[in-house]
Design an enzyme around this catalytic site. Structure first.
Site, PDB file in Angstrom:
ATOM      1  N   ALA A 101      -3.545   7.902  -5.086  1.00 55.43           N
ATOM      2  CA  ALA A 101      -2.223   7.316  -5.294  1.00 55.43           C
ATOM      3  C   ALA A 101      -2.461   5.870  -5.738  1.00 55.43           C
ATOM      4  O   ALA A 101      -2.824   5.018  -4.923  1.00 55.43           O
ATOM      5  CB  ALA A 101      -1.417   7.372  -4.001  1.00 55.43           C
ATOM      6  N   GLY A 122       0.825  -1.207   0.000  1.00 52.14           N
ATOM      7  CA  GLY A 122       0.000   0.000   0.000  1.00 52.14           C
ATOM      8  C   GLY A 122       0.851   1.246   0.000  1.00 52.14           C
ATOM      9  O   GLY A 122       2.059   1.181  -0.219  1.00 52.14           O
ATOM     10  N   ASN A 123       0.229   2.381   0.221  1.00 52.83           N
ATOM     11  CA  ASN A 123       0.980   3.639   0.291  1.00 52.83           C
ATOM     12  C   ASN A 123       0.339   4.543   1.339  1.00 52.83           C
ATOM     13  O   ASN A 123      -0.698   4.208   1.906  1.00 52.83           O
ATOM     14  CB  ASN A 123       1.063   4.305  -1.086  1.00 52.83           C
ATOM     15  CG  ASN A 123      -0.310   4.631  -1.631  1.00 52.83           C
ATOM     16  OD1 ASN A 123      -1.019   5.467  -1.073  1.00 52.83           O
ATOM     17  ND2 ASN A 123      -0.711   3.966  -2.704  1.00 52.83           N
ATOM     18  N   TRP A 124       0.947   5.686   1.576  1.00 58.84           N
ATOM     19  CA  TRP A 124       0.552   6.543   2.703  1.00 58.84           C
ATOM     20  C   TRP A 124      -0.601   7.481   2.397  1.00 58.84           C
ATOM     21  O   TRP A 124      -0.970   8.291   3.237  1.00 58.84           O
ATOM     22  CB  TRP A 124       1.743   7.385   3.166  1.00 58.84           C
ATOM     23  CG  TRP A 124       2.809   6.604   3.845  1.00 58.84           C
ATOM     24  CD1 TRP A 124       4.065   6.365   3.371  1.00 58.84           C
ATOM     25  CD2 TRP A 124       2.735   5.980   5.136  1.00 58.84           C
ATOM     26  NE1 TRP A 124       4.775   5.619   4.273  1.00 58.84           N
ATOM     27  CE2 TRP A 124       3.983   5.371   5.367  1.00 58.84           C
ATOM     28  CE3 TRP A 124       1.746   5.866   6.106  1.00 58.84           C
ATOM     29  CZ2 TRP A 124       4.259   4.660   6.532  1.00 58.84           C
ATOM     30  CZ3 TRP A 124       2.020   5.166   7.275  1.00 58.84           C
ATOM     31  CH2 TRP A 124       3.249   4.574   7.473  1.00 58.84           C
ATOM     32  N   SER A 125      -1.157   7.433   1.201  1.00 61.26           N
ATOM     33  CA  SER A 125      -2.181   8.427   0.874  1.00 61.26           C
ATOM     34  C   SER A 125      -3.401   8.295   1.789  1.00 61.26           C
ATOM     35  O   SER A 125      -3.949   7.206   1.970  1.00 61.26           O
ATOM     36  CB  SER A 125      -2.609   8.247  -0.586  1.00 61.26           C
ATOM     37  OG  SER A 125      -3.604   9.184  -0.883  1.00 61.26           O
TER      38      SER A 125
END
Ligand code: CTP
Length: 412
Positions: free
Chosen positions: A276, A209-212
């Site tokens: 994102a 995943g990512n931090w968005s």
């Protein structure tokens, strides 16, 4: 800037949630006069409104007659927010009735008016209510789409009052726009915003995943709602409450995001890809949890490339549709942004610097909006809502002509 708000309360069970709306507005420093309809007082009493607002709740045309309250309150108001707006109240407002203090104020008003409806699904979908909503919107009022969910009793469906914080957020955006809010400039426009960050499953318990956080996408959605647009948000793993007045399509992965965005984009006037989207996913998803075994080498993760949603949008775009990308860069922001705008083929690219506490999950943002015509619009560090309004301004400039029917009429 502190403003004068009239909070009209209709006679629905959701009146108790208007207490929270009131709190948010007073906490933001606004002076709020609460005007419940006589029947609304059956749900929440006068003392509650007076205590929460710090001002007397004005309930009847016959109170303080010497002050002509419907004239005074309407003339002084910067915004009238009606929450909950019942089917009956919408009907009386649409017909121009002035049979209680609140409808008299609505008829007197020359400031922006926002309705947050709440009623049973059948009432919301009834042709009479549809006609009333259309008529109010045609006169410049902002009638929010209600949320979908649990209604009074066991029923559920569209008709639920939006979350109080989110209603207050729309009201704050309308106030921030001042007199320009009298003419909701995006009325009649349909826009799609993607928000959040995709998750690419590795096995049933893990993902990449990512931090968005989805904050910028949600700010774009709220700003568009406050300007009258019909908004669909494709939300990838966002843990914030749904913005008021939008249709939310929840998704998880980039593949889900692609199909949801492409279907929502059909016939839309603009699509803003604030999400994102993961560029890569695990090449294979394990059906069972990947286990470690003593002494064995850790597994090597092979990745496969995800589809590029923005590029797919560029390929299938409708004539006149404006496409906006976002680019999160850690270095050489302008150079990377220019190259990305050209490579993606969108109309506008919002470039911001990320990492080291900037952008992800924060309230503020600082960005440059690059146009395919070579323009650069710098937006200094500030709330994500301000950047959102700049993006919509630039999108609106690219639309061929005004949508019929809204901005040329006297508001309300
Ligand atoms: N985007 C997309 N589909 C992808 C990846 C990105 O639609 N698979 C969109 C994003 O929503 C954003 C824009 O493309 O609006 C730019 O995203 P970004 O990740 O910065 O660009 P990439 O093309 O992935 O380039 P790179 O990661 O190599 O910088």
């Amino acid at each position: 800037m502190p403003a004068r708000v009239v909070l009209g309360v209709g006679a629905g069970i959701a009146a108790y949630k208007a207490c929270e709306v009131l709190r948010r507005l007073t906490e933001a420093g606004h002076a709020v006069r609460v005007v419940p309809t006589p029947d609304a007082l059956r749900f929440v009493g006068e003392a509650t409104w007076a205590a929460l607002s710090g001002q007397p709740a004005t309930t009847a045309v016959w109170d303080d007659v010497q002050d002509v309250p419907h004239v005074r309150l309407a003339q002084r108001a910067d915004l009238i927010l009606v929450a909950p707006a019942t089917a009956d109240l919408l009907s009386r407002a649409a017909a121009g009735r002035a049979d209680d203090l609140l409808t008299s104020i609505l008829l007197m008003a020359r400031c922006p008016v926002v309705y947050a409806p709440a009623m049973h699904t059948e009432m919301w979908q009834h042709p009479a209510t549809r006609a009333n909503v259309a008529s109010l919107r045609a006169r410049g009022a902002l009638v929010l789409e209600p949320a979908s969910g649990r209604l009074t009793g066991p029923d559920s469906g569209p008709g639920r009052l939006s979350e109080p914080d989110e209603i207050a957020a729309v009201a704050v955006r309308v106030l921030a726009r001042g007199v320009t809010a009298l003419f909701p400039d995006l009325a009649g426009r349909r826009v799609v915003v993607s928000a959040g960050g995709t998750r690419e499953e590795l096995d049933p318990v893990r993902f990449l995943g990512n931090w968005s956080s989805g904050r910028q996408g949600y700010a774009l959605a709220t700003a568009a709602v406050a300007r009258g647009a019909e908004v669909t948000v494709v939300a990838a793993n966002v843990s914030m409450p749904d913005p008021a007045g939008v249709r939310v399509m929840p998704v998880i992965s980039a593949a889900d995001m692609k199909s949801a965005v492409l279907s929502a984009a059909k016939g839309a006037d603009a699509v803003v890809m604030a999400a994102a989207v993961a560029d890569f996913r695990p090449a294979a998803r394990s059906e069972v949890k990947i286990k470690k075994s003593a002494g064995a080498e850790p597994p090597v993760l092979r990745l496969a490339e995800n589809p590029d949603v923005l590029r797919a949008l560029v390929h299938q775009r409708d004539p006149g549709q404006v496409l906006v990308g976002f680019a999160a860069e850690t270095n050489d922001v302008l150079a990377h942004g220019r190259a990305k705008l050209a490579a993606k083929g969108c109309d506008l690219l919002v470039v911001n610097q990320v990492g080291r506490g900037m952008a992800f999950g924060t309230q503020d943002n600082e960005a440059m909006v690059l146009g395919d015509d070579g323009t650069v619009t710098s937006v200094p560090r500030g709330p994500k809502e301000v950047l959102a309004d700049v993006v919509w301004d630039l999108v609106a400039q690219r639309w061929p002509g005004p949508r019929a029917g809204r901005s040329d009429v006297d508001p309300r």
